[in-house]
Design an enzyme around this catalytic site. Structure first.
Site, PDB file in Angstrom:
ATOM      1  CD  GLU A 153       2.969   4.092  -4.324  1.00 32.51           C
ATOM      2  OE1 GLU A 153       2.674   4.983  -3.543  1.00 32.51           O
ATOM      3  OE2 GLU A 153       3.749   3.171  -4.038  1.00 32.51           O
ATOM      4  CG  ASP A 193      -4.321  -0.857   5.689  1.00 35.47           C
ATOM      5  OD1 ASP A 193      -4.007  -1.263   6.816  1.00 35.47           O
ATOM      6  OD2 ASP A 193      -3.490  -0.775   4.753  1.00 35.47           O
TER       7      ASP A 193
HETATM    8  N1  SAH Z   1      -2.823  -6.515  -1.574  1.00 36.93           N
HETATM    9  C1  SAH Z   1      -1.549  -6.097  -2.082  1.00 36.93           C
HETATM   10  C2  SAH Z   1      -0.489  -6.540  -1.127  1.00 36.93           C
HETATM   11  C3  SAH Z   1      -0.215  -5.491  -0.193  1.00 36.93           C
HETATM   12  S1  SAH Z   1       1.036  -5.982   0.897  1.00 36.93           S
HETATM   13  C4  SAH Z   1      -1.293  -6.673  -3.418  1.00 36.93           C
HETATM   14  O1  SAH Z   1      -2.160  -7.321  -3.916  1.00 36.93           O
HETATM   15  O2  SAH Z   1      -0.225  -6.437  -3.957  1.00 36.93           O
HETATM   16  C5  SAH Z   1       1.135  -4.523   1.703  1.00 36.93           C
HETATM   17  C6  SAH Z   1       1.992  -3.468   1.088  1.00 36.93           C
HETATM   18  O3  SAH Z   1       1.486  -2.248   1.497  1.00 36.93           O
HETATM   19  C7  SAH Z   1       3.418  -3.535   1.579  1.00 36.93           C
HETATM   20  O4  SAH Z   1       4.295  -2.997   0.628  1.00 36.93           O
HETATM   21  C8  SAH Z   1       3.370  -2.694   2.855  1.00 36.93           C
HETATM   22  O5  SAH Z   1       4.516  -1.886   3.000  1.00 36.93           O
HETATM   23  C9  SAH Z   1       2.133  -1.822   2.696  1.00 36.93           C
HETATM   24  N2  SAH Z   1       1.075  -1.926   3.728  1.00 36.93           N
HETATM   25  C10 SAH Z   1      -0.118  -1.291   3.611  1.00 36.93           C
HETATM   26  N3  SAH Z   1      -0.910  -1.564   4.672  1.00 36.93           N
HETATM   27  C11 SAH Z   1      -0.193  -2.387   5.488  1.00 36.93           C
HETATM   28  C12 SAH Z   1      -0.494  -3.032   6.728  1.00 36.93           C
HETATM   29  N4  SAH Z   1      -1.673  -2.879   7.321  1.00 36.93           N
HETATM   30  N5  SAH Z   1       0.461  -3.835   7.278  1.00 36.93           N
HETATM   31  C13 SAH Z   1       1.654  -4.002   6.665  1.00 36.93           C
HETATM   32  N6  SAH Z   1       1.971  -3.418   5.483  1.00 36.93           N
HETATM   33  C14 SAH Z   1       1.075  -2.615   4.882  1.00 36.93           C
END
Ligand code: SAH
Length: 272
Positions: A28, A237
């Site tokens: 982003e 998600d």
């Molecule tokens: N898989 C990602 C990690 C995502 S961690 C990677 O490889 O970098 C999740 C990030 O997306 C965080 O910044 C959070 O704010 C957001 N997020 C999206 N879905 C989420 C969920 N189900 N629970 C908590 N945070 C979520």
């Protein structure tokens, strides 16, 4: 210290405060930086803050990193070292509200730290010493932001901006027209990835629309400094164990383009 504040003092010619734009994902931030002219990188606390001017506004764009402490540190630096007078956060989140689909956007009208629990000393979710659990965003600001975002994500505008020409929304299982919701966003230092965990959050805070890991920390710091903040989240998600989307692909092909379209439109429409 003197030299620092002199370096980042705002010129007196611009009427609106410098704006801090925080992105949670490198993809982003990259999309925003590609569009923002004349950036100048400045390093602080292991982060790179990108100073530039965009749509006539002074902007500082930065990657927040994941989690509440990282987001709070980044926000504090934006406010104290870069003289930012308004903060926008764009990132992805898990959908909790019944009607909140993957691909939709939620604009926070209030934020709660769902993992704050100092009970029985204080009520669950209350920020100790403050007497509040919900950090509100000014309703006028929320309505204005939601209107601009609805316009920016309309099929016509996205096509004009070339934002989604090579993305197969149907193939990703996404709605052709994202819905823009306003409501409560929850933040905590946990990725919510099971029906049990998201169900527990829904039971505790039934009005919650989305869950993520940074927004309420940004809102708390902004509240302490009396600076307005806007939290915008694209739903990646449903915070359950039924994840059917490829998260990295969603970020790259949809969330980063939505972030660019939203931030660009909000800057163009910005009036204070
Ligand atoms: N898989 C990602 C990690 C995502 S961690 C990677 O490889 O970098 C999740 C990030 O997306 C965080 O910044 C959070 O704010 C957001 N997020 C999206 N879905 C989420 C969920 N189900 N629970 C908590 N945070 C979520």
């Amino acid at each position: 210290m003197m030299a620092l504040s002199r370096t980042f003092d705002r010129p007196m010619t611009l009427s609106l405060p410098r704006i801090g734009v925080m992105a949670a994902m490198p993809e982003e931030l990259q999309a925003l930086l590609e569009a923002m002219p004349n950036q100048q990188p400045v390093q602080r606390a292991g982060r790179v803050f990108w100073l530039g001017q965009w749509h006539g506004h002074e902007v500082v764009a930065v990657l927040s990193r994941i989690g509440k402490v990282a987001a709070a540190t980044t926000t504090t630096i934006l406010l104290t070292e870069f003289g930012v007078g308004e903060v926008w956060f764009t990132g992805v989140a898990g959908g909790l509200g019944e009607r909140v689909r993957v691909g939709d956007v939620v604009v926070a009208s209030a934020l709660v730290q769902h993992d704050m629990d100092a009970s029985p000393l204080f009520p669950r979710f209350e920020l100790p010493g403050s007497g509040v659990s919900h950090l509100p965003v000014c309703p006028d600001r929320v309505a204005r932001v939601a209107d601009v975002v609805r316009w920016a994500l309309s099929p016509k505008q996205l096509a004009l901006g070339g934002a989604l020409t090579d993305v197969h929304l149907a193939e990703l299982g996404l709605p052709a027209v994202p819905e823009v919701h306003t409501g409560l966003i929850l933040s905590g230092d946990q990725f919510i990835g099971s029906a049990q965990a998201s169900g527990a959050l829904r039971d505790a805070l039934p009005e919650a629309m989305a869950v993520e890991m940074e927004g309420a920390a940004v809102a708390q710091v902004c509240h302490d400094f009396d600076v307005p903040c806007t939290v915008l989240r694209t739903i990646s998600d449903r915070a359950d164990d039924d994840a059917h989307l490829d998260f990295p692909r969603f970020i790259e092909s949809v969330a980063s383009r939505y972030a660019l379209a939203m931030v660009s439109a909000l800057l163009a429409a910005r009036q204070g």
